[in-house]
Design an enzyme around this catalytic site. Structure first.
Site, PDB file in Angstrom:
ATOM      1  N   THR A  50       1.173  10.308   3.745  1.00 46.92           N
ATOM      2  CA  THR A  50       0.345  11.338   3.102  1.00 46.92           C
ATOM      3  C   THR A  50      -0.958  11.580   3.864  1.00 46.92           C
ATOM      4  OG1 THR A  50      -0.320   9.557   1.692  1.00 46.92           O
ATOM      5  CG2 THR A  50       1.160  11.181   0.723  1.00 46.92           C
TER       6      THR A  50
ATOM      7  N   ASP B  67       0.875  -1.160   0.000  1.00 53.48           N
ATOM      8  CA  ASP B  67       0.000   0.000   0.000  1.00 53.48           C
ATOM      9  C   ASP B  67       0.926   1.227   0.000  1.00 53.48           C
ATOM     10  OD1 ASP B  67      -2.328   1.639   0.500  1.00 53.48           O
ATOM     11  OD2 ASP B  67      -1.624   1.785   2.566  1.00 53.48           O
ATOM     12  N   LEU B  68       0.406   2.369  -0.419  1.00 56.77           N
ATOM     13  CA  LEU B  68       1.261   3.567  -0.504  1.00 56.77           C
ATOM     14  C   LEU B  68       1.120   4.451   0.739  1.00 56.77           C
ATOM     15  CD1 LEU B  68       3.124   5.416  -2.246  1.00 56.77           C
ATOM     16  CD2 LEU B  68       1.050   6.425  -3.198  1.00 56.77           C
ATOM     17  N   ASP B  69      -0.084   5.058   0.875  1.00 58.70           N
ATOM     18  CA  ASP B  69      -0.309   6.021   1.963  1.00 58.70           C
ATOM     19  C   ASP B  69      -0.247   5.308   3.317  1.00 58.70           C
ATOM     20  OD1 ASP B  69      -0.850   8.187   0.180  1.00 58.70           O
ATOM     21  OD2 ASP B  69      -2.849   7.385  -0.168  1.00 58.70           O
TER      22      ASP B  69
ATOM     23  N   GLU C 216       0.128  -3.352   4.631  1.00 61.51           N
ATOM     24  CA  GLU C 216      -1.027  -2.447   4.740  1.00 61.51           C
ATOM     25  C   GLU C 216      -1.124  -1.772   6.092  1.00 61.51           C
ATOM     26  OE1 GLU C 216      -3.663  -0.867   3.935  1.00 61.51           O
ATOM     27  OE2 GLU C 216      -3.925  -1.431   1.863  1.00 61.51           O
ATOM     28  N   ASP C 217      -1.564  -0.496   6.096  1.00 63.08           N
ATOM     29  CA  ASP C 217      -1.763   0.198   7.377  1.00 63.08           C
ATOM     30  C   ASP C 217      -3.248   0.369   7.716  1.00 63.08           C
ATOM     31  OD1 ASP C 217      -2.210   2.163   5.327  1.00 63.08           O
ATOM     32  OD2 ASP C 217      -2.074   3.707   6.867  1.00 63.08           O
TER      33      ASP C 217
ATOM     34  N   LYS D  73      -8.589   6.232   6.369  1.00 59.61           N
ATOM     35  CA  LYS D  73      -7.392   5.562   5.846  1.00 59.61           C
ATOM     36  C   LYS D  73      -7.784   4.397   4.937  1.00 59.61           C
ATOM     37  CE  LYS D  73      -3.960   6.949   9.147  1.00 59.61           C
ATOM     38  NZ  LYS D  73      -3.112   6.575  10.269  1.00 59.61           N
TER      39      LYS D  73
ATOM     40  N   SER E 165      -2.533   0.501  -4.318  1.00 60.91           N
ATOM     41  CA  SER E 165      -3.071   1.661  -3.595  1.00 60.91           C
ATOM     42  C   SER E 165      -4.402   2.123  -4.166  1.00 60.91           C
ATOM     43  CB  SER E 165      -2.049   2.805  -3.706  1.00 60.91           C
ATOM     44  OG  SER E 165      -2.627   4.031  -3.322  1.00 60.91           O
ATOM     45  N   ALA E 166      -5.232   2.694  -3.284  1.00 64.79           N
ATOM     46  CA  ALA E 166      -6.518   3.251  -3.725  1.00 64.79           C
ATOM     47  C   ALA E 166      -6.337   4.616  -4.368  1.00 64.79           C
ATOM     48  CB  ALA E 166      -7.437   3.390  -2.516  1.00 64.79           C
TER      49      ALA E 166
ATOM     50  N   LYS F 120     -11.043  -1.206  -1.565  1.00 63.36           N
ATOM     51  CA  LYS F 120     -10.750  -2.103  -0.441  1.00 63.36           C
ATOM     52  C   LYS F 120     -11.917  -1.974   0.540  1.00 63.36           C
ATOM     53  CE  LYS F 120      -5.837  -0.944  -0.912  1.00 63.36           C
ATOM     54  NZ  LYS F 120      -4.674  -0.228  -0.343  1.00 63.36           N
TER      55      LYS F 120
HETATM   56  C1  BG6 Z   1      -5.716   5.900   0.088  1.00 61.39           C
HETATM   57  C2  BG6 Z   1      -5.748   6.799   1.305  1.00 61.39           C
HETATM   58  O1  BG6 Z   1      -4.447   5.386  -0.087  1.00 61.39           O
HETATM   59  O2  BG6 Z   1      -6.090   6.635  -1.079  1.00 61.39           O
HETATM   60  C3  BG6 Z   1      -7.105   7.465   1.430  1.00 61.39           C
HETATM   61  O3  BG6 Z   1      -5.453   6.042   2.468  1.00 61.39           O
HETATM   62  C4  BG6 Z   1      -7.446   8.194   0.139  1.00 61.39           C
HETATM   63  O4  BG6 Z   1      -7.105   8.342   2.536  1.00 61.39           O
HETATM   64  C5  BG6 Z   1      -7.375   7.238  -1.038  1.00 61.39           C
HETATM   65  O5  BG6 Z   1      -8.754   8.772   0.209  1.00 61.39           O
HETATM   66  C6  BG6 Z   1      -7.636   7.924  -2.381  1.00 61.39           C
HETATM   67  O6  BG6 Z   1      -6.596   8.818  -2.652  1.00 61.39           O
HETATM   68  P1  BG6 Z   1      -6.622   9.934  -3.761  1.00 61.39           P
HETATM   69  O7  BG6 Z   1      -5.203  10.417  -3.823  1.00 61.39           O
HETATM   70  O8  BG6 Z   1      -7.041   9.274  -5.057  1.00 61.39           O
HETATM   71  O9  BG6 Z   1      -7.608  10.966  -3.352  1.00 61.39           O
HETATM   72 MG    MG Z   2      -2.755   3.162   3.570  1.00 58.23          MG
END
Ligand code: BG6
Ligand code: MG
Length: 226
Positions: free
Chosen positions: A18, A10-12, A170-171, A46, A115-116, A146
């Site tokens: 972020t 996962d990224l964030d 994953e967090d 998150k 990542s989402a 997810k």
């Molecule tokens: C996830 C974050 O990685 O991405 C969420 O944990 C975020 O908080 C989601 O809403 C979508 O991100 P973005 O950058 O497309 O708005």
């Molecule tokens: Mg995350």
């Protein structure tokens, strides 16, 4: 028997922090709408997609909006968010993340992003780590958020590995659930209280090693739970 051949990150919250930028931008939006959100509220966002995050925030503020208005609000929040992440630098990669990715690559383990976020491209470029991933699956490539396992299953597919050979990092609770639903092992990054259903929980990738990674698959290890 499965063998560990790939890691999907996962990224964030795992590679970069972020969440603080998401929080600032959502808070600014809530404030413009006449209410506030707390850091505790932010925890619930998150791993949650942008659209769903907005819906939750509007719900907390007791506000209802049309679909067109929601689109405009999500766009406004994203502009503020992008303004912040456009200034990110390589220093913002979380401790141990770059090093663990390099360890994996040197050990012949494939790596993917799962990542989402629809902004992952800019974050990976600005932090200088895009080249450390063999595949990048983000919010632009998936339609089911997810805890649906789509993002991780696509990662496994692009890496050409069956899910049982993949370990997810994953967090977010929804992310841990997604990995389990996809039939993968999962390392929770954060608090054991929150991510208890993961096979292993660490505070950050600076606590990760290849030994711990391989232990996830050892038949006698307590980490190898179904
Ligand atoms: C996830 C974050 O990685 O991405 C969420 O944990 C975020 O908080 C989601 O809403 C979508 O991100 P973005 O950058 O497309 O708005
Ligand atoms: Mg995350």
């Amino acid at each position: 028997m499965s063998i560990i051949k790939a890691c999907i990150f996962d990224l964030d919250g795992v590679i970069v922090d972020t969440a603080v930028y998401h929080y600032k931008a959502w808070k600014r939006l809530a404030n413009e709408l006449g209410f506030d959100i707390t850091e505790e509220d932010n925890e619930k966002l998150k791993g949650v997609s942008r659209t769903r995050s907005l819906e939750l925030i509007l719900q907390w503020g007791g506000i209802s909006k049309t679909d067109a208005e929601k689109e405009e609000l999500a766009g406004r929040k994203n502009e503020w968010y992008v303004e912040m992440i456009s200034r990110m630098t390589p220093d913002e990669v979380l401790p141990g993340a770059r090093e663990f990715l390099e360890l994996c690559i040197n050990a012949g383990i494939k790596t993917a992003l799962g990542s989402a976020s629809k902004n992952s491209g800019m974050i990976l470029e600005n932090t200088g780590i895009a080249h450390l991933f063999n595949a990048i699956i983000d919010g632009n490539k998936v339609s089911k958020p997810k805890p649906d396992p789509e993002v991780f299953l696509k990662g496994a597919e692009e890496l050409n590995e069956p899910p049982e050979n993949c370990v997810v990092f994953e967090d977010a609770i929804v992310g841990v659930e997604a990995a389990i639903a996809g039939g993968m092992k999962v390392v929770g990054v954060g608090s054991a209280e929150v991510l208890g259903m993961a096979n292993l929980v660490i505070n950050g990738l600076n606590e990760m090693s290849l030994e711990k990674l391989y232990e996830l698959n050892s038949p006698e290890s307590k980490l190898n739970k179904e």
